[in-house]
Design an enzyme around this catalytic site. Structure first.
Site, PDB file in Angstrom:
ATOM      1  N   CYS A 111     125.304  49.724  77.834  1.00 33.36           N
ATOM      2  CA  CYS A 111     123.938  50.270  77.736  1.00 33.36           C
ATOM      3  C   CYS A 111     123.423  50.177  76.308  1.00 33.36           C
ATOM      4  O   CYS A 111     122.247  49.875  76.076  1.00 33.36           O
ATOM      5  CB  CYS A 111     123.908  51.736  78.141  1.00 33.36           C
ATOM      6  SG  CYS A 111     124.321  52.002  79.851  1.00 33.36           S
TER       7      CYS A 111
ATOM      8  N   ASP B 246      98.010  47.373  88.790  1.00 29.98           N
ATOM      9  CA  ASP B 246      97.560  48.105  89.995  1.00 29.98           C
ATOM     10  C   ASP B 246      98.574  49.166  90.428  1.00 29.98           C
ATOM     11  O   ASP B 246      98.436  49.761  91.487  1.00 29.98           O
ATOM     12  CB  ASP B 246      97.298  47.113  91.146  1.00 29.98           C
ATOM     13  CG  ASP B 246      98.553  46.284  91.487  1.00 29.98           C
ATOM     14  OD1 ASP B 246      99.621  46.487  90.854  1.00 29.98           O
ATOM     15  OD2 ASP B 246      98.466  45.428  92.385  1.00 29.98           O
TER      16      ASP B 246
END
Ligand code: BEZ
Length: 221
Positions: free
Chosen positions: A46, A138
């Site tokens: 990570c 959107d």
């Protein structure tokens, strides 16, 4: 298992993050967005991923994409881990250029189907997988990728798919295997030859195949 499908409206969740509380749609505004999840703070893979994401954050900005990470630890952990990440990114004097969501109750990880059943913490609780969600202006889901905790992602590939998503949102084309910006693109099958000829002033070339079917149509944008 709950999860998100392409075309779904992305949840307008509220969450605490390393830059304070956000409502996700407000955070995105009219931009594209990329949300990438991580199994845990202070873990090796990570850390390399976030360091790379930080290093190329300007590339996302250039494309009008707001970045946000998620991990199942607290804001305090995120703030401390961010310093490690920026040191690994060789930019120790700079703040992490995007927020990290604190999903310490795993509520969002469950909502969005992000848990990796094969990776558990010391208490036996599942860790988050490496999910990537790209969200359009959107607020709909345009792309999702799911990697297990043990496999780090390729952030150059994420930029490449964003280039494809943004191009194919504007033009009636699709990008072929290993496509990179500037390469030729394919005319989508639903366009007739006549429509393609009028839409693509650079011309359309068709590759011959044994079936004789004329479906491999290329153009340059
Ligand atoms: C890592 O980020 O290094 C990691 C996290 C969970 C499981 C395996 C690797």
């Amino acid at each position: 298992m709950p999860g998100l499908l392409l075309g779904d409206e992305f949840p307008n969740f509220e969450a605490d993050t390393s830059i304070g509380r956000i409502k996700f749609h407000d955070f995105l505004g009219n931009s594209w967005g990329i949300l990438f999840s991580h199994p845990r703070d202070f873990t090796p893979v990570c850390t390399t991923e976030l360091a790379r994401a930080a290093k190329i954050s300007n590339e996302f900005k250039k494309r009008g994409v707001k970045m946000i990470a998620l991990s199942i630890d607290s804001v305090a952990d995120h703030n401390s881990w961010s310093k490690d990440v920026m040191a690994v990114s060789k930019n120790a004097d700079t703040d992490l250029p995007f927020p990290i969501i604190a999903d310490d109750k795993r509520e969002l990880s469950v909502l969005m189907g992000m848990l990796d059943p094969d990776e558990k913490d010391k208490d036996g609780m599942p860790l988050t997988a490496r999910c990537v969600f790209v969200i359009g202006p959107d607020k709909k889901l345009k792309l999702s990728i799911l990697y297990p905790a043990t496999t780090g992602r390729n952030f150059d590939e994420l930029l490449r798919v964003i280039d494809s998503l943004q191009l194919t949102a504007q033009k009636k084309v699709a990008t072929p295997v290993d496509w990179k910006p500037g390469d030729k693109v394919m005319v989508i099958p639903s366009l007739s030859d006549a429509e393609a000829a009028s839409l693509f002033p650079n011309g359309v070339t068709t590759e011959e195949v044994p079936s004789g079917k004329k479906y491999l149509r290329y153009t340059h944008i």
